[in-house]
Design a protein around this motif. Structure first.
Motif, mmCIF file in Angstrom:
data_model
loop_
_atom_site.group_PDB
_atom_site.id
_atom_site.type_symbol
_atom_site.label_atom_id
_atom_site.label_comp_id
_atom_site.label_asym_id
_atom_site.label_seq_id
_atom_site.Cartn_x
_atom_site.Cartn_y
_atom_site.Cartn_z
ATOM 1 N N GLY A 208 0.794 -1.214 0.000
ATOM 2 C CA GLY A 208 0.000 0.000 0.000
ATOM 3 C C GLY A 208 0.828 1.265 0.000
ATOM 4 N N LEU A 209 2.041 1.195 -0.576
ATOM 5 C CA LEU A 209 2.949 2.335 -0.600
ATOM 6 C C LEU A 209 3.140 2.828 -2.029
ATOM 7 N N SER A 210 3.734 4.018 -2.170
ATOM 8 C CA SER A 210 3.810 4.657 -3.483
ATOM 9 C C SER A 210 5.210 5.162 -3.785
ATOM 10 N N PRO A 211 5.492 5.485 -5.055
ATOM 11 C CA PRO A 211 6.806 6.036 -5.407
ATOM 12 C C PRO A 211 7.117 7.322 -4.644
ATOM 13 N N SER A 212 6.114 8.159 -4.426
ATOM 14 C CA SER A 212 6.352 9.455 -3.791
ATOM 15 C C SER A 212 6.873 9.327 -2.363
ATOM 16 N N GLY A 213 6.669 8.171 -1.739
ATOM 17 C CA GLY A 213 7.149 7.962 -0.385
ATOM 18 C C GLY A 213 8.363 7.062 -0.314
ATOM 19 N N THR A 214 9.043 6.875 -1.453
ATOM 20 C CA THR A 214 10.138 5.903 -1.519
ATOM 21 C C THR A 214 11.484 6.571 -1.732
ATOM 22 N N ILE A 215 12.465 6.175 -0.937
ATOM 23 C CA ILE A 215 13.861 6.536 -1.166
ATOM 24 C C ILE A 215 14.609 5.241 -1.474
ATOM 25 N N ALA A 216 15.430 5.264 -2.531
ATOM 26 C CA ALA A 216 16.099 4.054 -3.006
ATOM 27 C C ALA A 216 17.605 4.243 -3.000
ATOM 28 N N PHE A 217 18.324 3.169 -2.683
ATOM 29 C CA PHE A 217 19.781 3.179 -2.626
ATOM 30 C C PHE A 217 20.329 2.096 -3.547
ATOM 31 N N GLY A 218 21.394 2.413 -4.298
ATOM 32 C CA GLY A 218 21.982 1.414 -5.180
ATOM 33 C C GLY A 218 23.390 1.775 -5.595
ATOM 34 N N ASP A 219 23.982 0.881 -6.432
ATOM 35 C CA ASP A 219 25.361 1.116 -6.860
ATOM 36 C C ASP A 219 25.655 0.744 -8.312
#
Length: 276
Positions: A208-219
């Motif tokens: 029930g979550l959305s892109p606007s509330g997402t922080i993503a980490f990667g490399d």
């Protein structure tokens, strides 16, 4: 000043991002993830590793939630130890794709991740595992790779760099499969259209979550679709230049707790989240 942004979902890659080079998670990172959870954010692992290779880490974290595995081909429910979603790569398409690549660059060495919560990683003669700590079963012939349904193919070349092999593979494969580069020595073929973003979107929908509330980490470049989907993408200092070029922010390296550095700022102890 920008209005405060509350993140309800923290999406993290594993290798080269959350994990250190020895496949361990630092105490600082554990504490930062716990602080984010206390602040109301859910942690979602989004990795190229298949579900069986993610299960031990989730158990170590005490994480009973969801994880996106296999470059988005699997959504794994750790609490129930089952796949909520999985998509496989057709054997004939995989063989055709490898043939087209070999027509361009000569012999490549292949491995596969089998589908399912107990699927194996199979490697053909000549293939060297980029992560020697991850278990794999060597088979005698390439045909033996296809004994069970697979979620993806991993490729290596004796002379070409990862960037070079990935570029050739994309041109040769076309729409037969999605080509990704997810780490040193890791060029992969997965079902066409499947990316970390498609898996992340599906898992976020379950939550029930959305892109606007997402922080993503990667490399790595395979994290680019995830960054495009999320509201904020954070690349590690050790990240591939392609990912850094599209990141909203660059943190310190995985060895220097880069995820923790950001989460400590967003979820201060005894405080509330605040804007970037």
């Amino acid at each position: 000043m920008a209005a405060p942004h509350t993140y309800s979902l923290v999406a993290t890659d594993l290798d080269g991002t959350l994990l250190r080079g020895d496949d361990t998670l630092s105490d600082r990172s554990r504490t930062a993830l716990a602080r984010a959870a206390a602040g109301g954010a859910q942690h979602l692992v989004v990795t190229g590793r298949p579900a069986p290779r993610v299960r031990p880490l989730l158990e170590d974290l005490g994480n009973k939630g969801l994880a996106v595995c296999g470059q988005g081909a699997q959504v794994y429910d750790a609490g129930a130890d089952r796949l909520l979603f999985s998509v496989t790569l057709d054997r004939e398409l995989a063989e055709t794709a490898i043939g087209k690549i070999e027509a361009e660059v000569g012999q490549v060495y292949a491995a596969v991740d089998q589908d399912g919560v107990d699927g194996l990683t199979l490697i053909e003669p000549g293939y060297l595992m980029p992560h020697p700590t991850l278990p794999a079963v060597r088979v005698e012939r390439r045909d033996d790779l296809w004994c069970e349904p697979i979620s993806k193919v991993l490729l290596r070349h004796h002379a070409l760099s990862d960037d070079e092999l990935a570029t050739v593979a994309r041109g040769a494969v076309g729409s037969l499969a999605t080509v990704t580069m997810s780490g040193p020595g890791t060029v992969e073929l997965q079902p066409c259209g499947v990316t970390k973003a498609t898996g992340l979107a599906l898992a976020a929908g379950f939550l029930g979550l959305s892109p606007s509330g997402t922080i993503a980490f990667g490399d790595m470049p395979n994290d680019i679709p995830m960054f495009e989907w999320a509201a904020h993408g954070v690349a590690m200092a050790n990240a591939h230049p392609e990912l850094k070029s599209v990141a909203d922010e660059i943190t310190t390296s995985n060895e220097d707790d880069g995820i923790a550095v950001v989460l400590e700022r967003l979820f201060p102890a005894g405080g509330s989240q605040y804007a970037l």
